[in-house]
Design a protein around this motif. Structure first.
Motif, mmCIF file in Angstrom:
data_model
loop_
_atom_site.group_PDB
_atom_site.id
_atom_site.type_symbol
_atom_site.label_atom_id
_atom_site.label_comp_id
_atom_site.label_asym_id
_atom_site.label_seq_id
_atom_site.Cartn_x
_atom_site.Cartn_y
_atom_site.Cartn_z
ATOM 1 N N GLU A 61 2.344 4.468 -2.825
ATOM 2 C CA GLU A 61 2.100 5.126 -4.113
ATOM 3 C C GLU A 61 3.426 5.398 -4.798
ATOM 4 O O GLU A 61 4.376 5.883 -4.184
ATOM 5 N N SER A 65 0.832 -1.207 0.000
ATOM 6 C CA SER A 65 0.000 0.000 0.000
ATOM 7 C C SER A 65 0.866 1.256 0.000
ATOM 8 O O SER A 65 0.880 2.041 0.951
ATOM 9 N N LYS A 108 -1.195 16.362 3.249
ATOM 10 C CA LYS A 108 -1.037 14.906 3.270
ATOM 11 C C LYS A 108 0.305 14.487 2.669
ATOM 12 O O LYS A 108 1.033 13.675 3.261
ATOM 13 N N LYS A 149 4.219 5.509 9.208
ATOM 14 C CA LYS A 149 4.892 4.529 8.349
ATOM 15 C C LYS A 149 6.088 5.150 7.634
ATOM 16 O O LYS A 149 7.124 4.501 7.463
ATOM 17 N N GLU A 193 1.026 5.509 3.587
ATOM 18 C CA GLU A 193 -0.349 5.771 4.032
ATOM 19 C C GLU A 193 -0.421 6.878 5.066
ATOM 20 O O GLU A 193 -1.383 7.635 5.122
ATOM 21 N N ASN A 194 0.615 6.980 5.903
ATOM 22 C CA ASN A 194 0.565 7.970 6.972
ATOM 23 C C ASN A 194 1.980 8.342 7.408
ATOM 24 O O ASN A 194 2.973 7.732 6.971
ATOM 25 N N THR A 208 3.778 12.308 4.081
ATOM 26 C CA THR A 208 3.850 10.892 3.689
ATOM 27 C C THR A 208 4.829 10.586 2.554
ATOM 28 O O THR A 208 5.125 9.414 2.306
#
Length: 378
Positions: free
Chosen positions: A277, A275, A344, A301, A297-298, A348
């Protein structure tokens, strides 16, 4: 044990030979032989009307702000997810950066939000081609033409990239490139301004030469030179230009090598079902492999990933702290809407090591370490 930095400056061929030649010729000031060679190379390579070397991309952006005739209170629309120089160049002229959110796929300014941010005070739009990937320039140029706005390209990361068939940095009225040691083509510090609007060419030479018509004097167009406008000393030393010229001679080779590294990252992560990008490259863009990043994701991580890689002596790094929420951004800028994507991505995104001399052995070790970490989240 492998020790893989995020970036490593390099010499590819005749950098030191050209520096010695510049010294032997006895001209180390700005606009010597190698500066002129760089100008000619870039103008021919980019198909640009005028290119002038500067001592940094920051200087090139400051020249853009002067050429755009930014006055106190003028507004300049730009992304918040960029380096401070993009905004600071205009703030120095009294301008107000107006921050617009980015797109989640390319991390570039969201062209659909630009028109909503235009006011009676808007003077210019400054786009940033993040990671050497082109913004949607046709639509942005149409907006600027419709509202009579100056279009500036912060192409610091984008030398060798294209929008459709057009080199980035040559589409707007003005463009700015960087040759900082973290870029594809380097001179330690260094930059260039591209002038694509005929009306701005003569003044660009004056501003760059401390507000004098010195360039006209050296071409024999005036019998003496004098102070005619505002400006500063934006020229690089010819030793810096000598180093740069050797790099430019190998520009295609350098970008092709980086693209092989970029593709190795991408092919590895493409086949790995996790998961995260990967970078998105639009069909209209040919990129220069300036950067390979992944988005988690966040924040937790991403932090865990950076810590894990550093334990293995590998040094990935995060990128920008959003300008709209920085102390200076809050003081000098304006943010008309929420910035959810910018906030965001700032939390990340992580950049992986990318430099010309990254070896196959180091790359294999790096990917093995990435796999080891990702297995924990699969």
């Amino acid at each position: 044990m492998n020790n893989i930095p995020f970036n490593k400056p390099f010499i590819i061929d005749k950098e030191l030979q050209y520096i010695q030649d510049a010294i032997n010729k006895g001209i180390l000031r700005g606009d010597g032989l190698y500066t002129q060679r760089c100008h000619k190379f870039l103008e021919e390579k980019l198909g640009c009307k005028k290119v002038l070397l500067t001592h940094s991309c920051t200087a090139a952006l400051e020249m853009c702000a002067i050429l755009a005739d930014i006055k106190p209170g003028d507004e300049i629309i730009m992304p918040s997810f960029t380096f401070v120089s993009t905004a600071n160049a205009f703030v120095l002229r009294g301008g107000i950066p107006v921050f617009v959110d980015i797109k989640e796929d390319t991390k570039n300014i969201n062209e659909d939000l630009i028109e909503k941010a235009i006011t009676k005070k808007t003077k210019a739009v400054c786009v940033v081609h993040y990671a050497g990937v082109a913004c949607e320039m046709d639509k942005i140029k149409d907006i600027c033409n419709k509202h009579n706005l100056i279009l500036i390209e912060d192409a610091a990361q984008a030398l060798g990239s294209f929008y459709k068939d057009k080199p980035l940095g040559t589409i707007g009225d003005l463009g700015a490139f960087s040759f900082h040691e973290t870029k594809n083509i380097i001179s330690g510090e260094g930059g260039a301004i591209t002038i694509n609007n005929d009306k701005l060419i003569e003044r660009s030479e004056i501003i760059r030469e401390k507000g004098t018509n010195r360039s006209k004097f050296f071409r024999g167009e005036v019998d003496k030179y004098t102070w005619v406008d505002i400006g500063s000393s934006f020229l690089p030393s010819d030793m810096v230009s000598a180093f740069l010229y050797s790099q430019l001679e190998h520009m295609d080779e350098i970008n092709e090598k980086r693209l092989k590294i970029w593709n190795k990252y991408d092919n590895f992560l493409k086949s790995y079902d996790v998961s995260i990008e990967r970078p998105f490259i639009p069909d209209y863009c040919k990129h220069n492999a300036h950067m390979y990043y992944i988005v988690f994701e966040n924040l937790r991580k991403r932090t865990d990933f950076i810590d894990y890689m550093k334990q293995k002596n590998i040094n990935p790094v995060f990128h920008y702290i959003p300008l709209h929420s920085s102390p200076a951004g809050l003081k000098y800028g304006r943010t008309p809407y929420e910035m959810p994507i910018t906030d965001k991505i700032a939390d990340t995104l992580v950049r992986l090591p990318m430099f010309y001399e990254l070896s196959d052995d180091d790359m294999n070790f790096l990917l093995k370490t990435v796999r080891s970490f990702l297995n924990q989240y699969n």
